[in-house]
Design a protein around this motif. Structure first.
Motif, PDB file in Angstrom:
ATOM      1  N   PRO A 232      -3.199 -12.851   1.476  1.00 12.36           N
ATOM      2  CA  PRO A 232      -4.162 -12.556   2.539  1.00 12.36           C
ATOM      3  C   PRO A 232      -3.589 -11.678   3.648  1.00 12.36           C
ATOM      4  O   PRO A 232      -4.347 -11.070   4.411  1.00 12.36           O
ATOM      5  CB  PRO A 232      -4.527 -13.949   3.075  1.00 12.36           C
ATOM      6  N   GLN A 233      -2.254 -11.602   3.730  1.00 12.47           N
ATOM      7  CA  GLN A 233      -1.639 -10.806   4.791  1.00 12.47           C
ATOM      8  C   GLN A 233      -1.637  -9.310   4.501  1.00 12.47           C
ATOM      9  O   GLN A 233      -1.377  -8.497   5.395  1.00 12.47           O
ATOM     10  CB  GLN A 233      -0.192 -11.275   5.033  1.00 12.47           C
ATOM     11  N   VAL A 234      -1.933  -8.924   3.267  1.00 19.44           N
ATOM     12  CA  VAL A 234      -1.876  -7.507   2.902  1.00 19.44           C
ATOM     13  C   VAL A 234      -3.114  -6.772   3.419  1.00 19.44           C
ATOM     14  O   VAL A 234      -4.244  -7.181   3.155  1.00 19.44           O
ATOM     15  CB  VAL A 234      -1.758  -7.335   1.371  1.00 19.44           C
ATOM     16  N   ARG A 235      -2.870  -5.692   4.123  1.00 25.39           N
ATOM     17  CA  ARG A 235      -3.960  -4.837   4.609  1.00 25.39           C
ATOM     18  C   ARG A 235      -4.400  -3.936   3.463  1.00 25.39           C
ATOM     19  O   ARG A 235      -3.611  -3.164   2.926  1.00 25.39           O
ATOM     20  CB  ARG A 235      -3.484  -3.996   5.802  1.00 25.39           C
ATOM     21  N   LEU A 236      -5.658  -4.046   3.101  1.00 20.67           N
ATOM     22  CA  LEU A 236      -6.152  -3.414   1.885  1.00 20.67           C
ATOM     23  C   LEU A 236      -7.137  -2.302   2.201  1.00 20.67           C
ATOM     24  O   LEU A 236      -8.015  -2.447   3.057  1.00 20.67           O
ATOM     25  CB  LEU A 236      -6.824  -4.470   1.012  1.00 20.67           C
ATOM     26  N   ARG A 237      -6.986  -1.198   1.472  1.00 19.89           N
ATOM     27  CA  ARG A 237      -7.945  -0.103   1.536  1.00 19.89           C
ATOM     28  C   ARG A 237      -8.426   0.165   0.111  1.00 19.89           C
ATOM     29  O   ARG A 237      -7.627   0.474  -0.770  1.00 19.89           O
ATOM     30  CB  ARG A 237      -7.277   1.140   2.113  1.00 19.89           C
ATOM     31  N   ARG A 238      -9.721   0.031  -0.124  1.00 22.47           N
ATOM     32  CA  ARG A 238     -10.285   0.220  -1.454  1.00 22.47           C
ATOM     33  C   ARG A 238     -11.047   1.535  -1.510  1.00 22.47           C
ATOM     34  O   ARG A 238     -11.804   1.847  -0.585  1.00 22.47           O
ATOM     35  CB  ARG A 238     -11.237  -0.911  -1.817  1.00 22.47           C
ATOM     36  N   SER A 239     -10.867   2.268  -2.617  1.00 23.48           N
ATOM     37  CA  SER A 239     -11.579   3.540  -2.760  1.00 23.48           C
ATOM     38  C   SER A 239     -12.023   3.728  -4.199  1.00 23.48           C
ATOM     39  O   SER A 239     -11.272   3.426  -5.135  1.00 23.48           O
ATOM     40  CB  SER A 239     -10.688   4.723  -2.369  1.00 23.48           C
ATOM     41  N   THR A 240     -13.244   4.221  -4.373  1.00 25.58           N
ATOM     42  CA  THR A 240     -13.682   4.711  -5.673  1.00 25.58           C
ATOM     43  C   THR A 240     -13.878   6.211  -5.527  1.00 25.58           C
ATOM     44  O   THR A 240     -14.588   6.663  -4.621  1.00 25.58           O
ATOM     45  CB  THR A 240     -15.002   4.037  -6.108  1.00 25.58           C
TER      46      THR A 240
END
Length: 304
Positions: A232-240
């Motif tokens: 949960p600590q990971v900063r996530l950026r999602r892209s398609t």
């Protein structure tokens, strides 16, 4: 709760070249981040070509001197860079690719440079690095790229999600790396529209672009959601992103410190098992590339 991390050394191959010293520095920093001991290896077949020296002789073969100097210099460099790091170093009487693949069996990560001593300057990736990345049983990092990436200035890990990356080792590797470094994880799933479909195709009830983009987003969620809960600590950026995966990831690597890609292994040592995305990344990425094998049992004759 995070799954137990494998124990073992981080192994780096050196040959005295500038590329291998760059890989050594990267490996030292990585070993410190994860708390792993560092094992430095240099493969040399000097005895095959120079022969052994008689016991009464005080002379040492030049090949032996060179091999020992390469290893001792690398070990000293590692200890100066990280004084508290546990470092071991050995000369192995084997060919380079074979030695590294054997060492990699017990390593948490195997690190190599982008090209070796004596390789032509215009080669994009050295032959040893290519063989190791394509055949290793465990994770391999080929250290390449520009100075900002090598010095981890971008504060970003880049992960490409493919068709077979549900519960894939590459996804877990990328999350763990982002967590340890406390950086953003940039996850990309590419998609492409196939040849024009008939207007009355049963799946295309709306705009085709929307349909294929939605499918890519669904796959992305399925691959990431279990790890999001675990890290949960990971900063996530999602892209398609629409386009060929090998090109999109290579372009995007210019803003990353590490590109993580998966490579399916069929369980049979036939050729080099890399795939187009990993192959292009190893030759053209602007940052170090981690190739994480995903072992897949290929049915033998007679199996259904």
């Amino acid at each position: 709760m995070e799954s137990p991390v494998a124990v073992g050394p981080l192994v780096v191959g050196v040959d005295g070249s500038e590329a291998s010293l760059t890989a050594l520095d990267w490996a030292v920093d990585e070993a410190v981040r994860h708390g792993h001991p560092l094992r430095i290896v240099h493969a040399s077949l000097w005895e095959r070509y120079e022969g052994t020296v008689p016991a009464w002789s005080t002379d040492r073969p030049s090949g032996q001197v060179l091999a020992e100097t390469i290893v001792s210099t690398a070990a000293d460099r590692a200890r100066r860079r990280a004084p508290g790091l546990v470092v071991t170093a050995d000369v192995l009487a084997e060919d380079a690719a074979g030695a590294l693949l054997r060492e990699g069996q017990d390593a948490v990560v195997l690190v190599v440079g982008s090209r070796g001593r004596g390789e032509l300057a215009d080669l994009l990736l050295g032959s040893v690095g290519l063989v190791v990345a394509a055949r290793s049983h465990g994770p391999v990092v080929v250290v390449r790229g520009d100075r900002p990436a090598l010095e981890a200035r971008h504060q970003r890990i880049l992960l490409g999600i493919g068709d077979h990356d549900l519960d894939a080792p590459a996804v877990r590797f990328a999350f763990r790396e982002a967590a340890v470094r406390d950086v953003e994880l940039d996850v990309v799933r590419t998609w492409r529209r196939p040849a024009p479909e008939p207007v009355d195709h049963p799946l295309l009830t709306g705009e085709p672009r929307t349909y294929f983009e939605h499918r890519a987003s669904e796959l992305l969620d399925k691959a990431l959601d279990p790890l999001v809960r675990e890290f949960p600590q990971v900063r996530l950026r999602r892209s398609t992103v629409e386009g060929p995966a090998h090109r999109v990831l290579t372009d995007r690597s210019a803003a990353a410190d590490l590109l993580v890609v998966g490579a399916r292994r069929q369980g049979r040592l036939v050729g080099l098992e890399l795939g187009r995305v990993a192959h292009r990344a190893l030759h053209h990425a602007s940052c170090p590339v981690a190739v994480i094998p995903q072992h897949h049992h290929a049915p033998s004759e007679g199996e259904q």
